[in-house]
Design a protein around this motif. Structure first.
Motif, PDB file in Angstrom:
ATOM      1  N   GLN A  10       0.803  -1.219   0.000  1.00  0.00           N
ATOM      2  CA  GLN A  10       0.000   0.000   0.000  1.00  0.00           C
ATOM      3  C   GLN A  10       0.839   1.273   0.000  1.00  0.00           C
ATOM      4  N   ILE A  11       2.145   1.178   0.256  1.00  0.00           N
ATOM      5  CA  ILE A  11       2.997   2.360   0.246  1.00  0.00           C
ATOM      6  C   ILE A  11       3.879   2.350  -1.003  1.00  0.00           C
ATOM      7  N   ASP A  12       4.401   3.518  -1.341  1.00  0.00           N
ATOM      8  CA  ASP A  12       5.279   3.662  -2.501  1.00  0.00           C
ATOM      9  C   ASP A  12       6.724   3.408  -2.069  1.00  0.00           C
ATOM     10  N   THR A  13       7.316   2.363  -2.608  1.00  0.00           N
ATOM     11  CA  THR A  13       8.693   2.013  -2.258  1.00  0.00           C
ATOM     12  C   THR A  13       9.604   2.304  -3.442  1.00  0.00           C
ATOM     13  N   TYR A  14      10.607   3.157  -3.198  1.00  0.00           N
ATOM     14  CA  TYR A  14      11.536   3.594  -4.243  1.00  0.00           C
ATOM     15  C   TYR A  14      12.915   2.991  -4.000  1.00  0.00           C
ATOM     16  N   SER A  15      13.519   2.509  -5.075  1.00  0.00           N
ATOM     17  CA  SER A  15      14.925   2.127  -5.025  1.00  0.00           C
ATOM     18  C   SER A  15      15.779   3.378  -5.177  1.00  0.00           C
ATOM     19  N   ALA A  16      17.021   3.301  -4.729  1.00  0.00           N
ATOM     20  CA  ALA A  16      17.936   4.429  -4.844  1.00  0.00           C
ATOM     21  C   ALA A  16      18.903   4.272  -6.002  1.00  0.00           C
ATOM     22  N   SER A  17      18.781   3.179  -6.729  1.00  0.00           N
ATOM     23  CA  SER A  17      19.627   2.952  -7.903  1.00  0.00           C
ATOM     24  C   SER A  17      18.742   2.646  -9.099  1.00  0.00           C
ATOM     25  N   GLU A  18      18.985   3.359 -10.196  1.00  0.00           N
ATOM     26  CA  GLU A  18      18.218   3.118 -11.414  1.00  0.00           C
ATOM     27  C   GLU A  18      18.497   1.754 -12.004  1.00  0.00           C
ATOM     28  N   SER A  19      19.627   1.153 -11.642  1.00  0.00           N
ATOM     29  CA  SER A  19      19.911  -0.201 -12.111  1.00  0.00           C
ATOM     30  C   SER A  19      18.883  -1.194 -11.590  1.00  0.00           C
ATOM     31  N   MET A  20      18.214  -0.860 -10.482  1.00  0.00           N
ATOM     32  CA  MET A  20      17.222  -1.753  -9.884  1.00  0.00           C
ATOM     33  C   MET A  20      15.798  -1.466 -10.360  1.00  0.00           C
ATOM     34  N   ILE A  21      15.631  -0.518 -11.275  1.00  0.00           N
ATOM     35  CA  ILE A  21      14.278  -0.154 -11.703  1.00  0.00           C
ATOM     36  C   ILE A  21      13.494  -1.355 -12.247  1.00  0.00           C
ATOM     37  N   PRO A  22      14.061  -2.180 -13.113  1.00  0.00           N
ATOM     38  CA  PRO A  22      13.257  -3.311 -13.605  1.00  0.00           C
ATOM     39  C   PRO A  22      12.746  -4.224 -12.495  1.00  0.00           C
ATOM     40  N   ILE A  54      14.498   7.008  -6.684  1.00  0.00           N
ATOM     41  CA  ILE A  54      15.003   8.314  -6.241  1.00  0.00           C
ATOM     42  C   ILE A  54      16.515   8.169  -6.221  1.00  0.00           C
ATOM     43  N   SER A  55      17.171   8.651  -7.272  1.00  0.00           N
ATOM     44  CA  SER A  55      18.579   8.339  -7.486  1.00  0.00           C
ATOM     45  C   SER A  55      19.419   9.580  -7.709  1.00  0.00           C
ATOM     46  N   ALA A  56      20.628   9.590  -7.124  1.00  0.00           N
ATOM     47  CA  ALA A  56      21.548  10.711  -7.287  1.00  0.00           C
ATOM     48  C   ALA A  56      21.875  10.972  -8.747  1.00  0.00           C
ATOM     49  N   ARG A 102      14.533   8.113 -17.604  1.00  0.00           N
ATOM     50  CA  ARG A 102      13.127   8.195 -18.004  1.00  0.00           C
ATOM     51  C   ARG A 102      12.856   7.297 -19.212  1.00  0.00           C
ATOM     52  N   ALA A 103      13.808   7.246 -20.146  1.00  0.00           N
ATOM     53  CA  ALA A 103      13.636   6.375 -21.310  1.00  0.00           C
ATOM     54  C   ALA A 103      13.542   4.915 -20.885  1.00  0.00           C
ATOM     55  N   LEU A 104      14.322   4.516 -19.887  1.00  0.00           N
ATOM     56  CA  LEU A 104      14.245   3.144 -19.385  1.00  0.00           C
ATOM     57  C   LEU A 104      12.862   2.854 -18.825  1.00  0.00           C
ATOM     58  N   VAL A 105      12.346   3.770 -18.004  1.00  0.00           N
ATOM     59  CA  VAL A 105      11.021   3.559 -17.411  1.00  0.00           C
ATOM     60  C   VAL A 105       9.952   3.483 -18.495  1.00  0.00           C
ATOM     61  N   ASP A 106      10.019   4.394 -19.458  1.00  0.00           N
ATOM     62  CA  ASP A 106       9.003   4.420 -20.509  1.00  0.00           C
ATOM     63  C   ASP A 106       9.130   3.228 -21.460  1.00  0.00           C
ATOM     64  N   ASN A 166      13.908  -2.063 -26.858  1.00  0.00           N
ATOM     65  CA  ASN A 166      15.199  -1.445 -26.540  1.00  0.00           C
ATOM     66  C   ASN A 166      15.556  -1.559 -25.059  1.00  0.00           C
ATOM     67  N   HIS A 167      14.829  -2.414 -24.338  1.00  0.00           N
ATOM     68  CA  HIS A 167      15.008  -2.492 -22.886  1.00  0.00           C
ATOM     69  C   HIS A 167      16.458  -2.752 -22.495  1.00  0.00           C
ATOM     70  N   ASP A 168      17.092  -3.720 -23.094  1.00  0.00           N
ATOM     71  CA  ASP A 168      18.453  -4.094 -22.685  1.00  0.00           C
ATOM     72  C   ASP A 168      19.432  -2.947 -22.897  1.00  0.00           C
ATOM     73  N   ALA A 169      19.310  -2.269 -24.020  1.00  0.00           N
ATOM     74  CA  ALA A 169      20.211  -1.143 -24.305  1.00  0.00           C
ATOM     75  C   ALA A 169      19.965   0.011 -23.347  1.00  0.00           C
ATOM     76  N   LEU A 170      18.700   0.279 -23.052  1.00  0.00           N
ATOM     77  CA  LEU A 170      18.368   1.372 -22.133  1.00  0.00           C
ATOM     78  C   LEU A 170      18.883   1.058 -20.729  1.00  0.00           C
ATOM     79  N   HIS A 171      18.723  -0.191 -20.310  1.00  0.00           N
ATOM     80  CA  HIS A 171      19.195  -0.584 -18.983  1.00  0.00           C
ATOM     81  C   HIS A 171      20.719  -0.540 -18.919  1.00  0.00           C
ATOM     82  N   ALA A 172      21.370  -0.928 -19.992  1.00  0.00           N
ATOM     83  CA  ALA A 172      22.831  -0.872 -20.023  1.00  0.00           C
ATOM     84  C   ALA A 172      23.329   0.561 -19.931  1.00  0.00           C
ATOM     85  N   GLN A 173      22.624   1.482 -20.583  1.00  0.00           N
ATOM     86  CA  GLN A 173      23.036   2.895 -20.548  1.00  0.00           C
ATOM     87  C   GLN A 173      22.955   3.452 -19.130  1.00  0.00           C
ATOM     88  N   VAL A 174      21.830   3.249 -18.453  1.00  0.00           N
ATOM     89  CA  VAL A 174      21.687   3.823 -17.114  1.00  0.00           C
ATOM     90  C   VAL A 174      22.631   3.138 -16.129  1.00  0.00           C
TER      91      VAL A 174
END
Length: 299
Positions: free
Chosen positions: A186-198, A209-211, A221-225, A231-239
């Motif tokens: 029920q709560i919003d849980t955010y990772s601090a690393s974009e590598s963990m977004i998937p 919420i990442s530095a 943002r492109a990875l999330v969208d 292009n998921h693998d390439a976007l994830h590799a970039q971030v």
């Protein structure tokens, strides 16, 4: 109904030559980040050098953001201090200004404190500010030395309900993030690393919420969208490549140096003590991070 996935930037705090807050650049950078794909900002956290700022400086800077036309509902400012009076003052001010919520560290000077003590600290603030306050718990035990445990979260939700809006997990331990998401959907849980977004999104989390969102908002943002798209693998590799660079050098001076490089404004690189300017020591690494991040809109 699917959870909305969001990216909040712990925006840097630029400083003038006399080390006062450079409000003009602070506001300009905030608008730049939103223009480049961030859903919102979480100013006055670790990356913002918040614990090197006074209460008055934080309030004045938050006012400047909102008065510049930035929607207060996009803001989750950090308010957690070692004493209740300052945490209450900052949290009440953010709530009165209409912020979405506050990102609240536990009192972090004393170590080895119990969950009971941390619960009492949060309860004191929530009860003082009132029912309009929304709290995002800030779990960063490697810095604070005070953990936000599952039993503590459970007790806070039982007492304060939806006033406990979410949690930022900066522990770097996916197992902990996954446990929070599973136990408290029920709560919003955010990772601090974009590598963990998937993993975060697949598990039912709320995003990141990442530095390094300060430097690579368009890529993240492109990875999330484009999650799970062609292009998921390439976007994830970039971030992940940008993130890895920053994890290997002094984070806050490096983030600020990268923004200075992106904007062409060297003053963005200035830090307050105890940090020191990055100088030339990691110039190649910063340049590589900026190259991988690619062009960003100026505002």
């Amino acid at each position: 109904m699917p959870r909305k996935i969001e990216l909040f930037v712990p925006a840097i705090t630029p400083f003038a030559a006399d080390l006062s807050v450079d409000t003009e650049r602070f506001v300009a950078n905030a608008h730049r980040l939103i223009a480049n794909g961030a859903h919102g900002l979480a100013p006055f956290g670790t990356t913002s050098e918040a614990n090197s700022l006074s209460v008055a400086e934080r309030m004045e800077a938050l006012d400047a953001l909102i008065d510049s036309g930035l929607d207060a509902s996009l803001l989750i400012p950090g308010t957690g201090c070692c004493n209740a009076a300052e945490t209450i003052a900052l949290s009440a001010h953010a709530t009165q200004r209409g912020c979405r919520g506050v990102l609240m560290l536990p009192p972090f000077y004393y170590k080895g404190v119990s969950d009971e003590g941390v619960f009492n600290a949060y309860a004191q603030v929530i009860e003082a500010v009132g029912p309009d306050l929304r709290v995002y718990l800030y779990h960063i035990p490697q810095m604070s030395g005070v953990a936000i445990t599952l039993p503590l979260i459970e007790r806070l939700i039982a007492r304060f309900g939806d006033q406990i809006a979410g949690l930022k997990d900066s522990s770097g331990k996916w197992d902990n993030t996954a446990a929070v998401i599973a136990a408290f959907p029920q709560i919003d849980t955010y990772s601090a690393s974009e590598s963990m977004i998937p993993q975060n999104i697949a598990a039912g989390g709320a995003g990141c919420i990442s530095a390094s969102l300060n430097v690579n908002p368009t890529g993240i943002r492109a990875l999330v969208d484009g999650l799970n798209g062609p292009n998921h693998d390439a976007l994830h590799a970039q971030v992940s490549a940008v993130r890895t660079i920053f994890e290997g050098i002094p984070l806050i001076p490096a983030i600020k140096a990268a923004i200075a490089a992106q904007t062409g404004e060297v003053d963005y690189a200035r830090v307050r003590p105890p940090f020191v300017d990055l100088g030339d020591a990691h110039a190649d690494a910063v340049a590589e991070a900026v190259r991988i991040a690619g062009p960003q809109r100026p505002s």
